[in-house]
Scaffold this active site. Structure first.
Site, PDB file in Angstrom:
ATOM      1  N   ARG A 213       0.863  -1.179   0.000  1.00  0.00           N
ATOM      2  CA  ARG A 213       0.000   0.000   0.000  1.00  0.00           C
ATOM      3  C   ARG A 213       0.898   1.226   0.000  1.00  0.00           C
ATOM      4  O   ARG A 213       2.060   1.161   0.415  1.00  0.00           O
ATOM      5  CB  ARG A 213      -0.901   0.016   1.239  1.00  0.00           C
TER       6      ARG A 213
ATOM      7  N   LYS B 210      -2.182  -2.410   7.871  1.00  0.00           N
ATOM      8  CA  LYS B 210      -3.613  -2.301   8.133  1.00  0.00           C
ATOM      9  C   LYS B 210      -4.043  -3.406   9.091  1.00  0.00           C
ATOM     10  O   LYS B 210      -3.718  -4.571   8.893  1.00  0.00           O
ATOM     11  CB  LYS B 210      -4.376  -2.423   6.807  1.00  0.00           C
TER      12      LYS B 210
ATOM     13  N   HIS C 139      -3.298   2.525  -5.343  1.00  0.00           N
ATOM     14  CA  HIS C 139      -3.726   1.200  -4.903  1.00  0.00           C
ATOM     15  C   HIS C 139      -3.897   0.239  -6.077  1.00  0.00           C
ATOM     16  O   HIS C 139      -3.884  -0.980  -5.896  1.00  0.00           O
ATOM     17  CB  HIS C 139      -5.034   1.308  -4.117  1.00  0.00           C
TER      18      HIS C 139
ATOM     19  N   ARG D  24      -1.137  -2.269  -6.319  1.00  0.00           N
ATOM     20  CA  ARG D  24      -1.263  -3.417  -5.400  1.00  0.00           C
ATOM     21  C   ARG D  24      -2.237  -4.450  -5.976  1.00  0.00           C
ATOM     22  O   ARG D  24      -1.965  -5.656  -5.936  1.00  0.00           O
ATOM     23  CB  ARG D  24      -1.734  -2.916  -4.036  1.00  0.00           C
TER      24      ARG D  24
ATOM     25  N   HIS E 278      -3.893 -10.380   3.883  1.00  0.00           N
ATOM     26  CA  HIS E 278      -5.334 -10.492   4.110  1.00  0.00           C
ATOM     27  C   HIS E 278      -5.618 -11.514   5.203  1.00  0.00           C
ATOM     28  O   HIS E 278      -5.090 -12.629   5.172  1.00  0.00           O
ATOM     29  CB  HIS E 278      -6.051 -10.927   2.831  1.00  0.00           C
TER      30      HIS E 278
ATOM     31  N   TYR F 256      -9.804 -11.392  -6.548  1.00  0.00           N
ATOM     32  CA  TYR F 256      -8.917 -11.283  -7.712  1.00  0.00           C
ATOM     33  C   TYR F 256      -9.143 -12.409  -8.719  1.00  0.00           C
ATOM     34  O   TYR F 256      -8.751 -12.280  -9.878  1.00  0.00           O
ATOM     35  CB  TYR F 256      -7.457 -11.245  -7.260  1.00  0.00           C
TER      36      TYR F 256
END
Length: 326
Positions: free
Chosen positions: A144, A169, A275, A278, A301, A310
């Site tokens: 990020r 995050k 972003h 990414r 994640h 994705y």
């Protein structure tokens, strides 16, 4: 300096100060703290500044429904607002809301915009200096923008060809790829950052910001080479919270503006941003046959379903499906 926590009194009295102190005691990431506090303020203002303790399920349902019907927020935005308010009541106030029954947003989940490899490299080719390296790391390592600008010298392991992303995050740590092609440029950038740090020390400065209570636990860490930002700001500035003159990292908005300018120069019409690199990192790995679990780990994640989005981005032509007309 948006990633430096605002100071709060040692014995907080005001509601928001007590809430922030509680969040920090729970080790929430500062960005999560800011997001939750923003939504909680919004909730209180929506109900004419009433005290949260005096409200409950009906008021929460009304506010969340308002976000969906009047403000047309996305599914994920409404979920974030819900998480903030549930944290407020269950964790901080120790009040059970019961089963919520609010109008959910009707805006469907959108697929992320991605670049082709040619588009990604075309944008990168329009960038210069540290902006070029930063964006290359976003595309090559799946970072990020804030993770990229916050990299410190000890986060890069050239021997094992990896990058450590700390306090990302959700306050998660992870290890991701160090692209071989970027290693020389990254090494040169580190040498530049350390030369700037050496000059700062000679001029009586050089103490970098340290997260949480590390500055007290390790008094010498703030001036050690390993803790220095790889992408330092061009000038020293006064930290408005601690009143300490220091050199922070490069601002993320500078990188965003550079990418926006490069996008306009390439003529790419996609609704893209930092972003997007990414997202493109993930889709290129998936298209090349990388296991979805490995991609999940590289992106950091928690839920595999987040990574699974994705699989819908990869074009069916990349799976060997051909249109009948062709």
């Amino acid at each position: 300096m948006d990633d430096i926590p605002v100071p709060i009194p040692a014995q907080p009295v005001r509601f928001m100060d007590r809430l922030r102190a509680f969040m920090r005691g729970r080790q929430l990431a500062y960005r999560t703290e800011k997001t939750y506090c923003g939504w909680i303020r919004d909730y209180i203002r929506f109900h004419k500044m009433r005290r949260p303790e005096e409200m409950g399920k009906a008021e929460v349902d009304a506010w969340l429904g308002h976000l969906a019907s009047q403000r047309n927020v996305s599914v994920n935005t409404q979920k974030t607002a819900l998480n903030a308010i549930v944290f407020l009541y269950r964790q901080f106030l120790n009040i059970e809301l019961g089963k919520l029954d609010f109008d959910r947003t009707s805006k469907g989940q959108r697929l992320p915009v991605v670049f082709s490899h040619e588009e990604a490299t075309a944008v990168i080719d329009k960038l210069q200096g540290h902006h070029r390296l930063l964006v290359s790391l976003m595309y090559g390592a799946g970072l990020r923008v804030m993770e990229a600008v916050r990299l410190r010298v000890h986060d890069v392991d050239f021997g094992h060809q990896c990058i450590f992303v700390r306090e990302a995050k959700g306050d998660k740590w992870r290890r991701t790829l160090l692209p071989k092609s970027l290693a020389p440029s990254l090494q040169a950038q580190i040498e530049l950052a350390l030369s700037i740090h050496k000059r700062d020390l000679e001029e009586g400065f050089g103490a970098v910001y340290l997260p949480h209570a590390l500055a007290k636990k390790y008094p010498n860490a703030a001036t050690s080479p390993g803790w220095q930002y790889i992408f330092p700001a061009p000038d020293r500035s006064m930290d408005p919270r601690s009143q300490v003159m220091r050199r922070h990292h490069l601002g993320e908005q500078q990188v965003r503006r550079a990418v926006a300018k490069a996008l306009s120069e390439t003529g790419i019409r996609k609704k893209a941003s930092c972003h997007t690199f990414r997202h493109s990192f993930a889709t290129r790995l998936l298209a090349s046959g990388t296991d979805i679990r490995n991609i999940q780990e590289l992106l950091g994640h928690s839920d595999i379903n987040t990574t699974m989005i994705y699989t819908h981005v990869i074009g069916i032509h990349e799976r060997g499906v051909v249109s009948p007309i062709d």
